[in-house]
Design a protein around this motif. Structure first.
Motif, PDB file in Angstrom:
ATOM      1  N   MET A   1      40.640  42.749  54.734  1.00 36.34           N
ATOM      2  CA  MET A   1      40.416  41.471  53.050  1.00 36.34           C
ATOM      3  C   MET A   1      39.320  42.845  52.376  1.00 36.34           C
ATOM      4  O   MET A   1      38.139  42.376  52.698  1.00 36.34           O
ATOM      5  CB  MET A   1      39.367  40.312  54.208  1.00 36.34           C
ATOM      6  N   PRO A   2      40.348  43.031  51.929  1.00 36.44           N
ATOM      7  CA  PRO A   2      38.629  43.627  50.908  1.00 36.44           C
ATOM      8  C   PRO A   2      38.266  43.394  49.513  1.00 36.44           C
ATOM      9  O   PRO A   2      39.333  42.361  48.914  1.00 36.44           O
ATOM     10  CB  PRO A   2      39.945  45.388  50.197  1.00 36.44           C
ATOM     11  N   ASP A   3      37.164  44.314  49.202  1.00 35.08           N
ATOM     12  CA  ASP A   3      36.726  43.493  48.010  1.00 35.08           C
ATOM     13  C   ASP A   3      36.804  44.361  46.692  1.00 35.08           C
ATOM     14  O   ASP A   3      36.553  45.423  46.859  1.00 35.08           O
ATOM     15  CB  ASP A   3      35.440  43.248  48.019  1.00 35.08           C
ATOM     16  N   ILE A   4      37.132  43.855  45.485  1.00 31.43           N
ATOM     17  CA  ILE A   4      38.105  44.701  44.625  1.00 31.43           C
ATOM     18  C   ILE A   4      37.157  44.583  43.478  1.00 31.43           C
ATOM     19  O   ILE A   4      36.558  43.677  43.398  1.00 31.43           O
ATOM     20  CB  ILE A   4      39.850  44.464  44.634  1.00 31.43           C
ATOM     21  N   VAL A   5      37.146  45.735  42.500  1.00 35.44           N
ATOM     22  CA  VAL A   5      36.526  45.468  41.234  1.00 35.44           C
ATOM     23  C   VAL A   5      37.731  45.994  40.822  1.00 35.44           C
ATOM     24  O   VAL A   5      38.408  47.347  40.632  1.00 35.44           O
ATOM     25  CB  VAL A   5      35.406  46.860  41.280  1.00 35.44           C
ATOM     26  N   VAL A   6      37.839  45.140  39.778  1.00 34.54           N
ATOM     27  CA  VAL A   6      38.975  46.375  38.611  1.00 34.54           C
ATOM     28  C   VAL A   6      38.002  46.067  37.321  1.00 34.54           C
ATOM     29  O   VAL A   6      37.362  45.332  37.361  1.00 34.54           O
ATOM     30  CB  VAL A   6      39.816  44.789  38.396  1.00 34.54           C
ATOM     31  N   CYS A   7      38.674  47.482  36.315  1.00 37.14           N
ATOM     32  CA  CYS A   7      38.216  47.123  35.268  1.00 37.14           C
ATOM     33  C   CYS A   7      38.589  46.923  34.248  1.00 37.14           C
ATOM     34  O   CYS A   7      40.296  47.602  34.104  1.00 37.14           O
ATOM     35  CB  CYS A   7      37.513  48.891  35.845  1.00 37.14           C
ATOM     36  N   PHE A   8      38.368  46.336  32.862  1.00 39.33           N
ATOM     37  CA  PHE A   8      39.370  46.518  31.507  1.00 39.33           C
ATOM     38  C   PHE A   8      38.080  47.393  30.619  1.00 39.33           C
ATOM     39  O   PHE A   8      37.064  47.128  30.390  1.00 39.33           O
ATOM     40  CB  PHE A   8      39.648  45.290  31.827  1.00 39.33           C
ATOM     41  N   LYS A   9      38.779  46.678  29.450  1.00 40.93           N
ATOM     42  CA  LYS A   9      38.699  47.566  28.238  1.00 40.93           C
ATOM     43  C   LYS A   9      38.911  46.724  27.672  1.00 40.93           C
ATOM     44  O   LYS A   9      40.303  46.120  26.920  1.00 40.93           O
ATOM     45  CB  LYS A   9      39.077  49.374  28.262  1.00 40.93           C
ATOM     46  N   TRP A  10      38.007  46.056  26.899  1.00 37.85           N
ATOM     47  CA  TRP A  10      38.410  45.133  25.437  1.00 37.85           C
ATOM     48  C   TRP A  10      38.605  45.785  24.200  1.00 37.85           C
ATOM     49  O   TRP A  10      37.615  46.910  23.528  1.00 37.85           O
ATOM     50  CB  TRP A  10      37.417  44.441  25.504  1.00 37.85           C
ATOM     51  N   VAL A  11      39.828  46.404  24.334  1.00 34.27           N
ATOM     52  CA  VAL A  11      39.822  47.051  22.967  1.00 34.27           C
ATOM     53  C   VAL A  11      40.233  46.416  21.935  1.00 34.27           C
ATOM     54  O   VAL A  11      40.713  45.426  21.798  1.00 34.27           O
ATOM     55  CB  VAL A  11      40.952  48.153  23.638  1.00 34.27           C
ATOM     56  N   LYS A  33      41.368  42.990  22.832  1.00 33.85           N
ATOM     57  CA  LYS A  33      42.290  42.152  23.490  1.00 33.85           C
ATOM     58  C   LYS A  33      41.613  42.753  24.722  1.00 33.85           C
ATOM     59  O   LYS A  33      41.323  44.239  24.744  1.00 33.85           O
ATOM     60  CB  LYS A  33      44.385  41.920  22.703  1.00 33.85           C
ATOM     61  N   ILE A  34      42.490  42.456  26.378  1.00 32.90           N
ATOM     62  CA  ILE A  34      42.457  43.199  27.059  1.00 32.90           C
ATOM     63  C   ILE A  34      43.440  44.722  26.981  1.00 32.90           C
ATOM     64  O   ILE A  34      44.586  44.389  27.000  1.00 32.90           O
ATOM     65  CB  ILE A  34      42.372  42.628  28.454  1.00 32.90           C
ATOM     66  N   SER A  35      42.904  45.797  27.437  1.00 30.38           N
ATOM     67  CA  SER A  35      43.650  46.918  27.044  1.00 30.38           C
ATOM     68  C   SER A  35      44.658  46.699  27.877  1.00 30.38           C
ATOM     69  O   SER A  35      45.003  45.905  29.323  1.00 30.38           O
ATOM     70  CB  SER A  35      43.069  47.977  27.458  1.00 30.38           C
ATOM     71  N   GLU A  36      46.447  46.846  27.444  1.00 31.24           N
ATOM     72  CA  GLU A  36      47.881  46.455  27.846  1.00 31.24           C
ATOM     73  C   GLU A  36      47.851  47.062  29.585  1.00 31.24           C
ATOM     74  O   GLU A  36      47.699  45.876  30.356  1.00 31.24           O
ATOM     75  CB  GLU A  36      48.592  46.890  27.608  1.00 31.24           C
ATOM     76  N   TYR A  37      46.597  48.488  29.856  1.00 33.35           N
ATOM     77  CA  TYR A  37      47.756  48.579  31.566  1.00 33.35           C
ATOM     78  C   TYR A  37      46.443  47.708  32.116  1.00 33.35           C
ATOM     79  O   TYR A  37      46.357  47.830  33.387  1.00 33.35           O
ATOM     80  CB  TYR A  37      47.484  50.166  31.245  1.00 33.35           C
ATOM     81  N   ASP A  38      45.461  47.605  31.434  1.00 32.56           N
ATOM     82  CA  ASP A  38      44.201  46.756  32.079  1.00 32.56           C
ATOM     83  C   ASP A  38      44.859  45.786  32.108  1.00 32.56           C
ATOM     84  O   ASP A  38      44.430  45.395  34.110  1.00 32.56           O
ATOM     85  CB  ASP A  38      42.745  46.683  31.678  1.00 32.56           C
ATOM     86  N   GLY A  69      36.576  38.423  25.730  1.00 38.04           N
ATOM     87  CA  GLY A  69      37.444  39.420  26.860  1.00 38.04           C
ATOM     88  C   GLY A  69      36.902  39.000  28.309  1.00 38.04           C
ATOM     89  O   GLY A  69      38.040  38.931  29.099  1.00 38.04           O
ATOM     90  N   ILE A  70      35.350  38.540  28.847  1.00 39.26           N
ATOM     91  CA  ILE A  70      35.144  38.066  30.844  1.00 39.26           C
ATOM     92  C   ILE A  70      35.962  37.370  30.639  1.00 39.26           C
ATOM     93  O   ILE A  70      36.825  36.793  31.109  1.00 39.26           O
ATOM     94  CB  ILE A  70      33.842  38.332  30.167  1.00 39.26           C
ATOM     95  N   LYS A  71      36.161  36.376  29.774  1.00 36.49           N
ATOM     96  CA  LYS A  71      36.541  34.884  29.872  1.00 36.49           C
ATOM     97  C   LYS A  71      38.151  35.232  30.081  1.00 36.49           C
ATOM     98  O   LYS A  71      39.061  34.568  31.141  1.00 36.49           O
ATOM     99  CB  LYS A  71      36.447  33.672  29.070  1.00 36.49           C
ATOM    100  N   ASP A  72      38.826  36.093  29.447  1.00 43.92           N
ATOM    101  CA  ASP A  72      40.104  36.071  29.177  1.00 43.92           C
ATOM    102  C   ASP A  72      40.305  36.733  30.320  1.00 43.92           C
ATOM    103  O   ASP A  72      41.654  36.296  31.706  1.00 43.92           O
ATOM    104  CB  ASP A  72      40.620  37.390  27.877  1.00 43.92           C
ATOM    105  N   ALA A  73      39.657  38.044  30.749  1.00 40.99           N
ATOM    106  CA  ALA A  73      39.593  38.399  32.312  1.00 40.99           C
ATOM    107  C   ALA A  73      40.016  37.604  33.022  1.00 40.99           C
ATOM    108  O   ALA A  73      40.894  37.210  34.681  1.00 40.99           O
ATOM    109  CB  ALA A  73      38.657  39.866  32.999  1.00 40.99           C
ATOM    110  N   LEU A  74      38.174  37.039  33.101  1.00 38.31           N
ATOM    111  CA  LEU A  74      38.537  35.524  34.151  1.00 38.31           C
ATOM    112  C   LEU A  74      39.276  34.289  34.441  1.00 38.31           C
ATOM    113  O   LEU A  74      39.725  33.871  35.851  1.00 38.31           O
ATOM    114  CB  LEU A  74      37.503  34.763  34.329  1.00 38.31           C
ATOM    115  N   SER A  75      40.142  34.762  33.027  1.00 38.01           N
ATOM    116  CA  SER A  75      41.048  33.947  33.686  1.00 38.01           C
ATOM    117  C   SER A  75      42.444  33.733  34.049  1.00 38.01           C
ATOM    118  O   SER A  75      43.480  33.588  34.086  1.00 38.01           O
ATOM    119  CB  SER A  75      42.095  32.937  32.164  1.00 38.01           C
ATOM    120  N   ARG A  76      43.046  35.327  34.446  1.00 42.27           N
ATOM    121  CA  ARG A  76      44.012  36.083  35.030  1.00 42.27           C
ATOM    122  C   ARG A  76      43.566  35.718  36.889  1.00 42.27           C
ATOM    123  O   ARG A  76      43.975  37.041  36.997  1.00 42.27           O
ATOM    124  CB  ARG A  76      44.085  36.730  34.151  1.00 42.27           C
TER     125      ARG A  76
END
Lengths: 254, 379
Positions: A1-11, A33-38, A69-76
């Motif tokens: 049960m890993p706790d994961i941190v995922v980093c993203f850039k708002w570009v 937008k959230i950077s594509e690969y992120d 960007g935070i909302k966009d990330a959390l919606s995913r």
């Protein structure tokens, strides 16, 4: 049960960048937008959580206006977010971003896996992931197209030019992912509406350790320009000779 | 005054745009050509919660506002006007009418599967002799103990051939005038309810349209939507909501016409320069962009009024009138900009022009909108 941190850039969404007649880039009406690969990285993190349990924290370093960007990330799909924001964080260089992320993860969080996109959609320097792993003192696998977790190990498939390399790393570890890791979902209506109800920890410059000086300086930015001459040649002998001559003049043929 | 959408609305717009580019654009020409209802697409729309946007979550919806619904109809229509419309009529009229006028049991039984997108709804009012003149309708519901028995023929019913739930308007007391019409929720398969064959249309071809015939169709009285005699009021409320949807659909068509015109006029070279540099063309595009902007503001304003629980009937009629007429006007111009290429099947502007025409006709013709608007401003 890993706790994961995922980093993203708002570009900057490049579709909105305009090119002025003088060849400058006009950013006055851009959207972000959230950077594509992120997006791939977020998708990978959420799928791992759904398969193995644990939690996903989305994390970004940006300007205070990047709340969308935070909302966009959390919606995913992530469970919560850490938003490190300051007006001066608009043009951070990757060494600075990695130092900020590393400082916050070290001092405030415990996680077994950090996932980053292979490179950002704007500069694609591919620096933040490996630098962050060094700062955290954990192993790092880049160009990853598949992640599985086996006990305390992360098994990562790395896409090399002509082959796939499979590596195992003890956790905690960091991976940077390619789009091959999985197509990001399109959030549904409820996913977007629920995003603003998820917990977000917002940190400012005052919460951070000293940020290193940038080691690169941007002196200017111009649109790339491709000159075309559009010279026409037919297939008759004289024209073919002229064509060869033209290629020689351009240095294509010697 | 605040002209900015919320962050959620902006994100939802981006998401439905991405959804449409991935799932709607690739099939839009094909479903138009074959007059096909893309069931697989509507399944995906249902999964994302796009079929019940403004319906509360306890009834299977997504719990967003009406403006968000308008944005989604607009973006879907930008890719395919039929798809945008099907969502519009399903959500904006069928779902909204049950939400506004249904009792708790009706909301659980009928609204929930509709808002989840598991069922499809239809609005059944128009008759062969009763379009703008709703009073000329002849379909009757005769009371028979605990039942009503319906007889009559409805026509031009969108989703007619495939709906699971029909919202039907007919006379329960013709002599009572406007107060003699009632509305019913009738599930498909009810004996005596018979949908007809799909009509072949000029545009909006993947939207399924047919007659719906009632022959001794027995409906229990618990299927009355609202009290007996409330049908006309329900229908007008349905139109108010539906018109915001058609406005949004027209805005989507207009945006698509502008997108296509900009793209083509920059590429097409005549007399030594891209036609976008010719004033005749660039002015057409300037007018198109200006009307698009005005159309969008009228539409969003009407939706916003609805969300603020303020009266929006006049504004919905104004938006519908303006957006529909501008969509028609500018899709003709978009075909003109494309010249011969715009007249060929497969050119998106050709489909846009055919699709635009219906926006001036259904859910109240432009003439009917002018009646509503003048009635409001002259009283």
């Amino acid at each position: 049960m890993p706790d994961i941190v995922v980093c993203f850039k708002w570009v900057v969404d490049e579709a909105y960048i305009r090119r002025t007649s003088s060849g400058d880039l006009d950013f006055t009406s851009v959207d972000y937008k959230i950077s594509e690969y992120d997006r791939n990285a977020i998708e990978a993190a959420v799928r791992l959580r759904d398969a193995y349990g644990g939690s996903v924290t989305a994390m970004t370093v940006s300007v205070p206006e990047a709340t969308k960007g935070i909302k966009d990330a959390l919606s995913r799909g992530p469970d919560n977010a850490v938003f490190i924001a300051d007006p001066s964080f608009r043009d951070l260089e990757s060494s600075q971003t990695a130092a900020i992320l590393g400082g916050v993860i070290k001092s405030r969080m415990s996680c077994q896996l950090v996932i980053c996109g292979e490179g950002s959609g704007d500069f694609y320097a591919q620096q933040v992931g490996p630098r962050l792993a060094e700062i955290l003192g954990i192993p790092c696998a880049t160009y990853v197209q598949k992640i599985t977790i086996d006990g305390g190990q992360v098994i990562a498939e790395r896409k090399a030019e002509d082959f796939v390399e499979v590596v195992a790393m003890p956790m905690p570890a960091l991976v940077t992912v390619l789009p091959d890791i999985g197509t990001p979902r399109i959030p549904g209506v409820k996913d977007t509406l629920m995003a603003s109800k998820k917990p977000v920890v917002t940190l400012g410059k005052g919460d951070l350790e000293r940020i290193p000086e940038a080691s690169l300086k941007t002196v200017g930015m111009k649109a790339s320009r491709m000159e075309r001459e559009c010279e026409k040649f037919t297939v008759d002998t004289a024209d073919i000779a002229r064509f060869v001559g033209a290629l020689q003049r351009k240095g294509v043929l010697r | 005054m605040n002209f900015k959408l919320s962050e959620e609305q902006e994100l939802i717009r981006k998401n439905i745009r991405e959804f449409a580019e991935k799932n709607v654009d690739p099939i839009a020409a094909e479903i138009d050509e074959k007059e096909r209802h893309p069931a697989e697409l509507f399944k995906k729309l249902a999964e994302g919660g796009w079929m019940g946007i403004p319906i509360p979550t306890q009834y299977g919806g997504s719990g967003a506002d009406y403006l968000t619904n308008a944005i989604v109809v607009e973006e879907l229509s930008r890719s395919c006007a039929s798809t945008g419309f099907t969502v519009s009529i399903h959500v904006g009229i069928a779902c909204m009418l049950i939400l506004l006028f249904g009792n708790e049991e009706q909301k659980k039984k009928y609204l929930t599967p509709l808002a989840r997108g598991e069922h499809m709804g239809a609005f059944v009012l128009t008759e062969p002799g009763a379009g703008t003149d709703v009073m000329a309708a002849t379909t009757m519901a005769a009371k028979d103990g605990e039942f009503y028995v319906l007889n009559g023929t409805k026509t031009f019913i969108s989703n007619g051939p495939l709906a699971d739930t029909y919202i039907v308007f007919c006379w329960t007391d013709k002599a009572a005038g406007r107060k003699g019409m009632s509305s019913f929720i009738i599930p498909k398969g009810t004996p005596g309810l018979k949908p007809g064959e799909h009509f072949h249309k000029m545009g909006l071809r993947s939207s399924q349209t047919s007659e719906v015939v009632f022959k001794d169709c027995r409906v229990p009285k618990e299927n009355l939507l609202g009290p007996e005699g409330a049908g006309m009021m329900n229908a007008m409320t349905g139109f108010d909501h539906g018109r915001v949807g058609i406005s949004a659909q027209s805005v989507g068509i207009l945006q698509a016409a502008l997108d296509e015109s900009i793209k083509y006029s920059k590429e097409r070279v005549q007399m030594g320069s891209p036609i976008a540099r010719h004033q005749a063309i660039s002015w057409m595009i300037a007018d198109m962009a200006t009307d698009l902007s005005a159309a969008r503001f009228l539409t969003y304003h009407a939706a916003w009024l609805k969300d603020q629980k303020l009266p929006f009937s006049k504004e919905a009629a104004m938006a519908k009138l303006f957006c529909a007429e501008k969509a028609m006007h500018h899709t003709i111009k978009a075909v003109q900009i494309h010249g011969g290429y715009g007249y060929i099947k497969g050119a998106k502007v050709e489909r846009l022009m055919r699709d635009a025409k219906i926006t001036e006709i259904y859910e109240g013709t432009s003439e009917a909108q002018r009646m509503v608007i003048s009635g409001n401003v002259l009283r």
